[in-house]
Design a protein around this motif. Structure first.
Motif, PDB file in Angstrom:
ATOM      1  N   LEU A  85       0.810  -1.127  -0.095  1.00  0.00           N
ATOM      2  CA  LEU A  85      -0.140  -0.090   0.036  1.00  0.00           C
ATOM      3  C   LEU A  85       0.808   1.044   0.026  1.00  0.00           C
ATOM      4  O   LEU A  85       0.489   2.321  -0.596  1.00  0.00           O
ATOM      5  N   TYR A  86       2.013   1.218   0.839  1.00  0.00           N
ATOM      6  CA  TYR A  86       2.894   2.468   0.791  1.00  0.00           C
ATOM      7  C   TYR A  86       3.388   2.727  -0.651  1.00  0.00           C
ATOM      8  O   TYR A  86       3.562   3.604  -1.211  1.00  0.00           O
ATOM      9  N   ALA A  87       3.840   1.489  -1.309  1.00  0.00           N
ATOM     10  CA  ALA A  87       4.597   1.852  -2.562  1.00  0.00           C
ATOM     11  C   ALA A  87       3.651   2.171  -3.726  1.00  0.00           C
ATOM     12  O   ALA A  87       4.020   3.032  -4.251  1.00  0.00           O
ATOM     13  N   MET A  88       2.292   1.595  -3.416  1.00  0.00           N
ATOM     14  CA  MET A  88       1.485   2.148  -4.482  1.00  0.00           C
ATOM     15  C   MET A  88       1.046   3.677  -4.292  1.00  0.00           C
ATOM     16  O   MET A  88       0.642   4.290  -5.162  1.00  0.00           O
ATOM     17  N   SER A  89       0.990   3.949  -2.807  1.00  0.00           N
ATOM     18  CA  SER A  89       0.635   5.460  -2.643  1.00  0.00           C
ATOM     19  C   SER A  89       1.931   6.287  -3.119  1.00  0.00           C
ATOM     20  O   SER A  89       1.576   7.538  -3.580  1.00  0.00           O
ATOM     21  N   LEU A  90       3.047   5.897  -3.247  1.00  0.00           N
ATOM     22  CA  LEU A  90       4.359   6.685  -3.955  1.00  0.00           C
ATOM     23  C   LEU A  90       4.303   6.444  -5.335  1.00  0.00           C
ATOM     24  O   LEU A  90       5.387   6.825  -5.622  1.00  0.00           O
ATOM     25  N   GLY A  91       3.325   5.611  -5.937  1.00  0.00           N
ATOM     26  CA  GLY A  91       3.535   5.659  -7.363  1.00  0.00           C
ATOM     27  C   GLY A  91       3.807   4.324  -7.793  1.00  0.00           C
ATOM     28  O   GLY A  91       4.113   4.010  -9.114  1.00  0.00           O
ATOM     29  N   ALA A  92       4.250   3.390  -7.403  1.00  0.00           N
ATOM     30  CA  ALA A  92       4.432   2.088  -7.899  1.00  0.00           C
ATOM     31  C   ALA A  92       3.439   1.482  -8.803  1.00  0.00           C
ATOM     32  O   ALA A  92       2.111   2.018  -8.545  1.00  0.00           O
ATOM     33  N   PRO A  93       3.743   0.637  -9.725  1.00  0.00           N
ATOM     34  CA  PRO A  93       2.410  -0.038 -10.416  1.00  0.00           C
ATOM     35  C   PRO A  93       1.415  -0.681  -9.828  1.00  0.00           C
ATOM     36  O   PRO A  93       1.696  -1.160  -8.805  1.00  0.00           O
ATOM     37  N   ARG A  94       0.359  -0.435 -10.337  1.00  0.00           N
ATOM     38  CA  ARG A  94      -1.004  -1.061  -9.602  1.00  0.00           C
ATOM     39  C   ARG A  94      -0.657  -2.699  -9.489  1.00  0.00           C
ATOM     40  O   ARG A  94      -1.548  -3.018  -8.645  1.00  0.00           O
ATOM     41  N   TRP A  95       0.045  -3.182 -10.206  1.00  0.00           N
ATOM     42  CA  TRP A  95       0.194  -4.847  -9.913  1.00  0.00           C
ATOM     43  C   TRP A  95       0.714  -5.000  -8.736  1.00  0.00           C
ATOM     44  O   TRP A  95       0.658  -6.188  -8.042  1.00  0.00           O
ATOM     45  N   PHE A  96       1.183  -4.189  -7.836  1.00  0.00           N
ATOM     46  CA  PHE A  96       1.478  -4.123  -6.576  1.00  0.00           C
ATOM     47  C   PHE A  96       0.630  -4.413  -5.886  1.00  0.00           C
ATOM     48  O   PHE A  96       0.669  -5.066  -4.645  1.00  0.00           O
ATOM     49  N   GLY A  97      -0.814  -3.975  -6.273  1.00  0.00           N
ATOM     50  CA  GLY A  97      -2.145  -4.567  -5.380  1.00  0.00           C
ATOM     51  C   GLY A  97      -2.272  -5.894  -5.303  1.00  0.00           C
ATOM     52  O   GLY A  97      -2.816  -6.491  -4.350  1.00  0.00           O
ATOM     53  N   ALA A  98      -1.683  -6.749  -6.104  1.00  0.00           N
ATOM     54  CA  ALA A  98      -1.658  -8.303  -5.963  1.00  0.00           C
ATOM     55  C   ALA A  98      -0.961  -8.863  -4.726  1.00  0.00           C
ATOM     56  O   ALA A  98      -1.157  -9.913  -4.367  1.00  0.00           O
ATOM     57  N   ILE A  99       0.041  -7.990  -4.431  1.00  0.00           N
ATOM     58  CA  ILE A  99       0.716  -8.524  -3.107  1.00  0.00           C
ATOM     59  C   ILE A  99       0.162  -8.215  -2.127  1.00  0.00           C
ATOM     60  O   ILE A  99      -0.169  -8.859  -1.169  1.00  0.00           O
ATOM     61  N   THR A 100      -0.845  -7.154  -1.741  1.00  0.00           N
ATOM     62  CA  THR A 100      -1.487  -6.866  -0.640  1.00  0.00           C
ATOM     63  C   THR A 100      -2.430  -7.934  -0.025  1.00  0.00           C
ATOM     64  O   THR A 100      -2.338  -8.349   1.093  1.00  0.00           O
ATOM     65  N   PRO A 101      -3.152  -8.819  -0.722  1.00  0.00           N
ATOM     66  CA  PRO A 101      -3.950  -9.910  -0.052  1.00  0.00           C
ATOM     67  C   PRO A 101      -3.027 -10.752   0.078  1.00  0.00           C
ATOM     68  O   PRO A 101      -3.373 -11.517   1.209  1.00  0.00           O
ATOM     69  N   LEU A 102      -1.742 -11.178  -0.225  1.00  0.00           N
ATOM     70  CA  LEU A 102      -0.982 -12.009   0.463  1.00  0.00           C
ATOM     71  C   LEU A 102      -0.436 -11.624   1.719  1.00  0.00           C
ATOM     72  O   LEU A 102      -0.361 -12.434   2.486  1.00  0.00           O
ATOM     73  N   GLY A 103      -0.229 -10.446   1.926  1.00  0.00           N
ATOM     74  CA  GLY A 103       0.146  -9.802   3.227  1.00  0.00           C
ATOM     75  C   GLY A 103      -0.979  -9.923   4.173  1.00  0.00           C
ATOM     76  O   GLY A 103      -0.985 -10.405   5.286  1.00  0.00           O
ATOM     77  N   GLY A 104      -2.221  -9.871   3.812  1.00  0.00           N
ATOM     78  CA  GLY A 104      -3.492 -10.012   4.356  1.00  0.00           C
ATOM     79  C   GLY A 104      -3.683 -11.502   4.976  1.00  0.00           C
ATOM     80  O   GLY A 104      -4.139 -11.772   6.119  1.00  0.00           O
ATOM     81  N   LEU A 105      -3.251 -12.356   3.919  1.00  0.00           N
ATOM     82  CA  LEU A 105      -3.329 -13.679   4.414  1.00  0.00           C
ATOM     83  C   LEU A 105      -2.231 -14.229   5.433  1.00  0.00           C
ATOM     84  O   LEU A 105      -2.699 -14.760   6.411  1.00  0.00           O
TER      85      LEU A 105
END
Length: 119
Positions: A85-105
């Protein structure tokens, strides 16, 4: 994982969470939009809620009251969930959003691991 390492992990999680919250409230608006600010706030909230739980794990680990995997899963969850989420906030590609649910798990698994004794 020793008690000292778990405490260090908790302190780093909490202290960096405070620093990231301060940056989010005092300088982030120049670098992101409203959605990015929301992602940042969610990342900080998860990080700061998790830090004291990791700290509690250090005491529980001494008493064999929790699986040693719990603090590892919780810390990994913070890195993946909040970090993406921090990375996407700072402009990382949207595919970083695929990492977020792994962290949630990982976070969910860490919380579940708290229910099981180590010994």
């Amino acid at each position: 994982m020793s008690d000292l390492w778990i405490r260090l992990l908790a302190v780093l999680t909490g202290a960096s969470g405070i620093a990231l919250a301060a940056f989010g409230s005092h300088g982030l608006e120049r670098h992101t939009d409203e959605k990015g600010l929301r992602w940042w706030a969610i990342g900080v909230a998860i990080q700061l809620v998790t830090a004291p739980v990791i700290l509690w794990c250090s005491r529980a680990a001494r008493e064999a009251a929790v699986l040693p995997l719990a603090p590892i899963l919780l810390a990994l969850g913070v890195v993946l969930f909040s970090g993406s989420l921090y990375a996407m906030s700072l402009g990382a590609p949207r595919w970083f959003g695929a990492i977020t649910p792994l962290g949630g798990l990982c976070l969910i698994a860490g919380w579940i691991a708290l229910a099981f004794r180590a010994g």
